[in-house]
Design a protein around this motif. Structure first.
Motif, short mmCIF file in Angstrom:
data_model
loop_
_atom_site.label_atom_id
_atom_site.label_comp_id
_atom_site.label_asym_id
_atom_site.label_seq_id
_atom_site.Cartn_x
_atom_site.Cartn_y
_atom_site.Cartn_z
N UNK A 195 19.47 2.84 16.05
CA UNK A 195 18.92 4.13 15.62
C UNK A 195 19.32 4.52 14.20
N UNK A 196 20.38 3.92 13.64
CA UNK A 196 20.85 4.29 12.31
C UNK A 196 20.36 3.28 11.27
N UNK A 197 20.11 3.79 10.07
CA UNK A 197 19.61 2.92 9.00
C UNK A 197 20.42 3.13 7.73
N UNK A 198 19.92 2.61 6.64
CA UNK A 198 20.64 2.64 5.36
C UNK A 198 20.88 4.08 4.90
N UNK A 199 19.97 4.99 5.19
CA UNK A 199 20.14 6.39 4.78
C UNK A 199 21.30 7.03 5.53
N UNK A 200 21.41 6.72 6.83
CA UNK A 200 22.55 7.21 7.60
C UNK A 200 23.85 6.62 7.08
N UNK A 201 23.81 5.34 6.75
CA UNK A 201 25.01 4.66 6.27
C UNK A 201 25.51 5.30 4.97
N UNK A 202 24.60 5.64 4.09
CA UNK A 202 24.99 6.30 2.84
C UNK A 202 25.67 7.64 3.12
N UNK A 203 25.13 8.41 4.06
CA UNK A 203 25.74 9.69 4.43
C UNK A 203 27.13 9.48 5.04
N UNK A 204 27.27 8.46 5.90
CA UNK A 204 28.57 8.17 6.49
C UNK A 204 29.57 7.73 5.41
N UNK A 205 29.06 7.00 4.42
CA UNK A 205 29.92 6.57 3.32
C UNK A 205 30.48 7.76 2.55
#
Length: 310
Positions: free
Chosen positions: A132-142
């Motif tokens: 369910x998570x993608x690169x945009x979510x990963x950037x936010x988590x970063x």
């Protein structure tokens, strides 16, 4: 390279630059990402980490899946070690692991266990429960957990346009030239030499019969190939037949290699075969003499290939 068979085994005081994926084949597309990681760790007091899985996620999440693989875990280790990776984690992928949400994966694994400084990932990578998570979510988590995210753009990946699926299909179709082009090295497999019917000896073409024990390993399409064999730190040129040997009424699939400079028993020897080029399809000949003549022609074709590609 340090190899860990579980995330729980990993411990690193230094900050890390991480990538993750199945990395089946460690093909040119994978190598592009790995090179980027190594460039990010060089002379920066950081360590490179590749996180992959002991089972292909599809084989766990899709019960009906019968996916064949380009690499065994042992082969994957050797390929990544050659690239110069500092740390390789081969984690067991199971349903419990797949149930973690994207943020749980980031916090519990990347931050708490891997001591991440930066992650480098393909633009289309998805992760977490139900992917369910993608690169945009990963950037936010970063941003939340204080690590950098670098994505390999669609343009960069499309320049190579490689996928493990394309390579698997090419091998299954006998298009070994295309597969090797995408891999960046000759496709290979390993097996043990077993006793066969010994018919090749009667026509001056003795063969080593190979049995591949890993049932998930992809076997190339039936036909005759130019190959090299590796064992005891030696390399031997030869040609390989995959098929049912219709001229001599064979009934079971066999993998047989005739080595040009070896005429000895290799029984129980573990051999690695590098597949260089497809020569022809397997056919049924009218007579043993016709078969022998064709094998002589195949040998000349293979020897010419090696003389031009030293």
């Amino acid at each position: 390279m340090r190899v860990f068979h579980s995330i729980s085994e990993f411990n690193c005081v230094k900050k890390t630059v991480v990538t993750l994926g199945t990395f089946d084949g460690v093909h040119l597309g994978h190598q592009k990402i790995i090179n980027r990681i190594l460039n990010n760790t060089e002379n920066r007091n950081l360590e490179s980490v590749v996180l992959t899985f002991s089972q292909h996620p599809r084989s766990v999440l899709q019960a009906e899946s019968n996916i064949k693989l380009l690499n065994t875990n042992e082969e994957k280790i050797l390929l990544l070690e050659k690239k110069g990776v500092d740390n390789l984690i081969i984690h067991p992928f199971d349903t419990e692991f797949s149930e973690m949400t994207g943020e749980e994966f980031v916090k519990k694994i990347l931050v708490d266990k891997l001591n991440i400084k930066k992650i480098i990932i393909g633009y289309d990578h998805r992760f977490g429960k139900n992917r369910a998570s993608d690169i945009h979510d990963l950037i936010q988590f970063g941003q939340k957990y204080h690590f950098d995210v670098e994505q390999i753009s669609a343009k960069e990946i499309d320049e190579i346009s490689i996928s493990s699926t394309k390579i698997r299909n090419a091998i299954l179709e006998g298009n070994i030239a295309l597969a090797n082009q995408y891999l960046g090295y000759p496709y290979s497999f390993s097996g043990k030499v077993v006793k066969g019917r010994q018919l090749g000896r009667t026509i001056d073409f003795p063969t080593a019969n190979i049995v591949i024990e890993n049932l998930q390993k992809i076997i190339p399409a039936n036909g005759v190939y130019i190959v090299e064999g590796f064992w005891n730190n030696q390399t031997h040129q030869g040609m390989m037949n995959i098929g049912n040997k219709p001229t001599v009424d064979g009934k079971n699939l066999s993998i047989e290699i005739h080595f040009f400079d070896i005429n000895q028993d290799l029984y129980d020897q573990e051999i690695t075969i590098g597949v260089h080029k497809f020569i022809r399809n397997e056919v049924k000949f009218h007579s043993i003499d016709d078969l022998k003549l064709q094998l002589q022609n195949d040998r000349e074709t293979a020897l010419l290939y090696f003389s031009k590609n030293r």
